[in-house]
Design a protein around this motif. Structure first.
Motif, PDB file in Angstrom:
ATOM      1  N   MET A  70       0.473  -0.936   0.281  1.00 35.39           N
ATOM      2  CA  MET A  70       0.018   0.256   0.053  1.00 35.39           C
ATOM      3  C   MET A  70       1.232   1.187   0.186  1.00 35.39           C
ATOM      4  SD  MET A  70      -3.530  -0.642   2.563  1.00 35.39           S
ATOM      5  CE  MET A  70      -2.226  -1.597   3.491  1.00 35.39           C
ATOM      6  N   ALA A  71       0.244   2.102  -0.436  1.00 35.59           N
ATOM      7  CA  ALA A  71       1.211   3.722  -0.725  1.00 35.59           C
ATOM      8  C   ALA A  71       0.243   4.277   0.120  1.00 35.59           C
ATOM      9  CB  ALA A  71       1.456   3.875  -1.894  1.00 35.59           C
ATOM     10  N   ARG A  72       1.033   5.412   0.770  1.00 36.37           N
ATOM     11  CA  ARG A  72       0.210   7.168   0.769  1.00 36.37           C
ATOM     12  C   ARG A  72      -0.084   7.403  -0.011  1.00 36.37           C
ATOM     13  NH1 ARG A  72       4.137   9.256   5.815  1.00 36.37           N
ATOM     14  NH2 ARG A  72       1.967  10.495   5.200  1.00 36.37           N
ATOM     15  N   ASP A  73      -2.049   8.468   0.700  1.00 35.31           N
ATOM     16  CA  ASP A  73      -2.782   9.279  -1.066  1.00 35.31           C
ATOM     17  C   ASP A  73      -2.838  10.982  -0.129  1.00 35.31           C
ATOM     18  OD1 ASP A  73      -4.236  10.519  -1.931  1.00 35.31           O
ATOM     19  OD2 ASP A  73      -5.368   8.744  -2.502  1.00 35.31           O
ATOM     20  N   ALA A  74      -1.402  11.418  -0.290  1.00 35.07           N
ATOM     21  CA  ALA A  74      -1.249  12.631  -0.545  1.00 35.07           C
ATOM     22  C   ALA A  74      -2.843  13.612  -0.509  1.00 35.07           C
ATOM     23  CB  ALA A  74       0.454  13.763  -0.975  1.00 35.07           C
ATOM     24  N   GLY A  75      -3.361  13.014  -1.163  1.00 38.14           N
ATOM     25  CA  GLY A  75      -4.564  13.757  -1.881  1.00 38.14           C
ATOM     26  C   GLY A  75      -5.225  14.115  -0.636  1.00 38.14           C
ATOM     27  N   LEU A  76      -5.896  12.589  -0.470  1.00 36.66           N
ATOM     28  CA  LEU A  76      -6.541  12.151   1.225  1.00 36.66           C
ATOM     29  C   LEU A  76      -6.115  12.316   2.398  1.00 36.66           C
ATOM     30  CD1 LEU A  76      -9.630  11.147   1.960  1.00 36.66           C
ATOM     31  CD2 LEU A  76      -7.874   8.602   1.188  1.00 36.66           C
ATOM     32  N   GLU A  77      -4.834  12.638   2.206  1.00 36.33           N
ATOM     33  CA  GLU A  77      -4.626  12.717   3.903  1.00 36.33           C
ATOM     34  C   GLU A  77      -4.699  14.104   3.864  1.00 36.33           C
ATOM     35  OE1 GLU A  77      -0.224  11.284   3.673  1.00 36.33           O
ATOM     36  OE2 GLU A  77      -0.451   9.809   3.412  1.00 36.33           O
ATOM     37  N   ALA A  78      -4.913  15.230   3.044  1.00 33.80           N
ATOM     38  CA  ALA A  78      -5.043  17.184   3.223  1.00 33.80           C
ATOM     39  C   ALA A  78      -5.500  16.627   3.449  1.00 33.80           C
ATOM     40  CB  ALA A  78      -3.873  17.674   2.312  1.00 33.80           C
ATOM     41  N   LEU A  79      -6.542  16.089   2.840  1.00 31.51           N
ATOM     42  CA  LEU A  79      -8.854  16.668   3.003  1.00 31.51           C
ATOM     43  C   LEU A  79      -9.086  16.216   4.171  1.00 31.51           C
ATOM     44  CD1 LEU A  79     -10.339  14.902  -0.545  1.00 31.51           C
ATOM     45  CD2 LEU A  79      -9.746  17.580   0.575  1.00 31.51           C
ATOM     46  N   SER A 113      -3.187  13.279  17.075  1.00 31.11           N
ATOM     47  CA  SER A 113      -1.863  12.957  16.580  1.00 31.11           C
ATOM     48  C   SER A 113      -2.112  12.565  15.089  1.00 31.11           C
ATOM     49  CB  SER A 113      -1.138  12.676  17.117  1.00 31.11           C
ATOM     50  OG  SER A 113      -1.646  11.464  17.564  1.00 31.11           O
ATOM     51  N   GLU A 114      -0.428  12.765  13.921  1.00 28.97           N
ATOM     52  CA  GLU A 114      -0.950  11.526  13.092  1.00 28.97           C
ATOM     53  C   GLU A 114       0.555  10.248  12.984  1.00 28.97           C
ATOM     54  OE1 GLU A 114       0.106  13.816   9.742  1.00 28.97           O
ATOM     55  OE2 GLU A 114      -1.201  14.955  10.288  1.00 28.97           O
ATOM     56  N   LYS A 115       0.250   9.507  12.760  1.00 25.35           N
ATOM     57  CA  LYS A 115       0.904   8.741  12.245  1.00 25.35           C
ATOM     58  C   LYS A 115       1.055   7.427  11.103  1.00 25.35           C
ATOM     59  CE  LYS A 115       2.252   6.299  16.587  1.00 25.35           C
ATOM     60  NZ  LYS A 115       1.505   5.058  17.988  1.00 25.35           N
ATOM     61  N   PRO A 116       2.430   7.060  10.679  1.00 27.45           N
ATOM     62  CA  PRO A 116       2.328   6.493  10.065  1.00 27.45           C
ATOM     63  C   PRO A 116       2.063   4.364  10.659  1.00 27.45           C
ATOM     64  CG  PRO A 116       4.711   7.459   9.378  1.00 27.45           C
ATOM     65  CD  PRO A 116       3.715   7.244  11.439  1.00 27.45           C
ATOM     66  N   MET A 117       0.222   4.511   9.806  1.00 25.12           N
ATOM     67  CA  MET A 117       0.286   3.029  10.089  1.00 25.12           C
ATOM     68  C   MET A 117      -0.666   2.236   9.075  1.00 25.12           C
ATOM     69  SD  MET A 117      -1.618   2.577  13.216  1.00 25.12           S
ATOM     70  CE  MET A 117      -1.168   3.573  14.795  1.00 25.12           C
ATOM     71  N   PHE A 118      -0.423   0.952   8.539  1.00 23.46           N
ATOM     72  CA  PHE A 118      -1.425   0.219   7.725  1.00 23.46           C
ATOM     73  C   PHE A 118      -0.809   0.687   6.198  1.00 23.46           C
ATOM     74  CE2 PHE A 118      -4.420   1.811  11.891  1.00 23.46           C
ATOM     75  CZ  PHE A 118      -4.685   0.126  12.517  1.00 23.46           C
ATOM     76  N   GLY A 119       0.477   1.331   6.434  1.00 25.11           N
ATOM     77  CA  GLY A 119       0.646   1.722   4.771  1.00 25.11           C
ATOM     78  C   GLY A 119       0.300   2.640   4.278  1.00 25.11           C
ATOM     79  N   TRP A 161      -4.884   8.549  12.799  1.00 27.38           N
ATOM     80  CA  TRP A 161      -4.708   9.952  13.089  1.00 27.38           C
ATOM     81  C   TRP A 161      -5.659   9.364  14.566  1.00 27.38           C
ATOM     82  CZ3 TRP A 161      -5.182  10.438   8.433  1.00 27.38           C
ATOM     83  CH2 TRP A 161      -4.191  12.009   7.300  1.00 27.38           C
ATOM     84  N   MET A 162      -4.778   9.582  15.432  1.00 31.32           N
ATOM     85  CA  MET A 162      -5.210   8.869  16.944  1.00 31.32           C
ATOM     86  C   MET A 162      -5.319  10.451  17.436  1.00 31.32           C
ATOM     87  SD  MET A 162      -2.814   6.456  17.896  1.00 31.32           S
ATOM     88  CE  MET A 162      -3.389   6.207  18.775  1.00 31.32           C
ATOM     89  N   GLY A 165      -8.124   6.727  10.038  1.00 27.44           N
ATOM     90  CA  GLY A 165      -6.656   6.246   7.928  1.00 27.44           C
ATOM     91  C   GLY A 165      -6.842   6.705   7.104  1.00 27.44           C
ATOM     92  N   ALA A 166      -5.881   7.002   6.243  1.00 31.59           N
ATOM     93  CA  ALA A 166      -6.123   6.744   5.014  1.00 31.59           C
ATOM     94  C   ALA A 166      -4.476   6.724   4.004  1.00 31.59           C
ATOM     95  CB  ALA A 166      -5.475   8.951   4.730  1.00 31.59           C
ATOM     96  N   SER A 167      -4.947   5.631   3.368  1.00 28.65           N
ATOM     97  CA  SER A 167      -4.101   5.007   2.223  1.00 28.65           C
ATOM     98  C   SER A 167      -4.467   5.224   1.036  1.00 28.65           C
ATOM     99  CB  SER A 167      -4.121   4.332   3.081  1.00 28.65           C
ATOM    100  OG  SER A 167      -4.894   3.095   3.142  1.00 28.65           O
ATOM    101  N   ASP A 168      -3.936   4.606   0.391  1.00 29.15           N
ATOM    102  CA  ASP A 168      -4.223   4.256  -1.255  1.00 29.15           C
ATOM    103  C   ASP A 168      -5.368   2.738  -1.325  1.00 29.15           C
ATOM    104  OD1 ASP A 168      -2.795   1.759  -1.397  1.00 29.15           O
ATOM    105  OD2 ASP A 168      -1.687   1.585  -2.962  1.00 29.15           O
TER     106      ASP A 168
END
Length: 117
Positions: free
Chosen positions: A1-10, A26-32, A36-37, A45-48
């Motif tokens: 899985m990759a991160r989705d910067a657009g979704l993360e920003a929203l 807080s934000e934490k890299p998790m689940f690929g 947010w906690m 969470g947000a990912s691709d």
């Protein structure tokens, strides 16, 4: 899985606005992706793969009625968690409703012990 910067920003924008700068987020890299906690509780969470939101057991039927939202699975179903595909989370009103429902649920959880947060 990759991160989705657009979704993360929203998600970040919505949570910042909804919480009005209150502490505890807080934000934490998790689940690929990025998770947010709030006050030590996993919120969303947000990912691709999409937007993951913690709505609470028995409180997710309205979301699961949408054809692009499914129960979140991590080898097994995670009750109370959903994952919204892009066709769902790209709808501003639906994304806001999912995030607001997750905030309402997590705010209602008992405080975490500081040594467990």
């Amino acid at each position: 899985m990759a991160r989705d910067a657009g979704l993360e920003a929203l998600v970040r924008e919505h949570l910042d606005e909804a919480l009005g700068g209150a502490s505890g987020l807080s934000e934490k890299p998790m689940f690929g992706g990025l998770a947010w906690m709030l006050d030590g509780h996993l919120l969303c969470g947000a990912s691709d793969r999409g937007l993951m939101a913690r709505l609470g057991k028995g409180q997710d039927a309205w979301a699961l009625a949408h054809p692009q939202i499914e129960p979140l699975r991590a080898g097994r179903p995670l009750p109370g968690w959903i994952i919204a595909a892009e066709d769902a989370w790209s709808d501003d009103a639906l994304r806001a409703r999912l995030l607001d429902a997750a905030l309402a649920f997590v705010r209602g959880l008992p405080a975490k012990r500081p040594d467990l947060a």
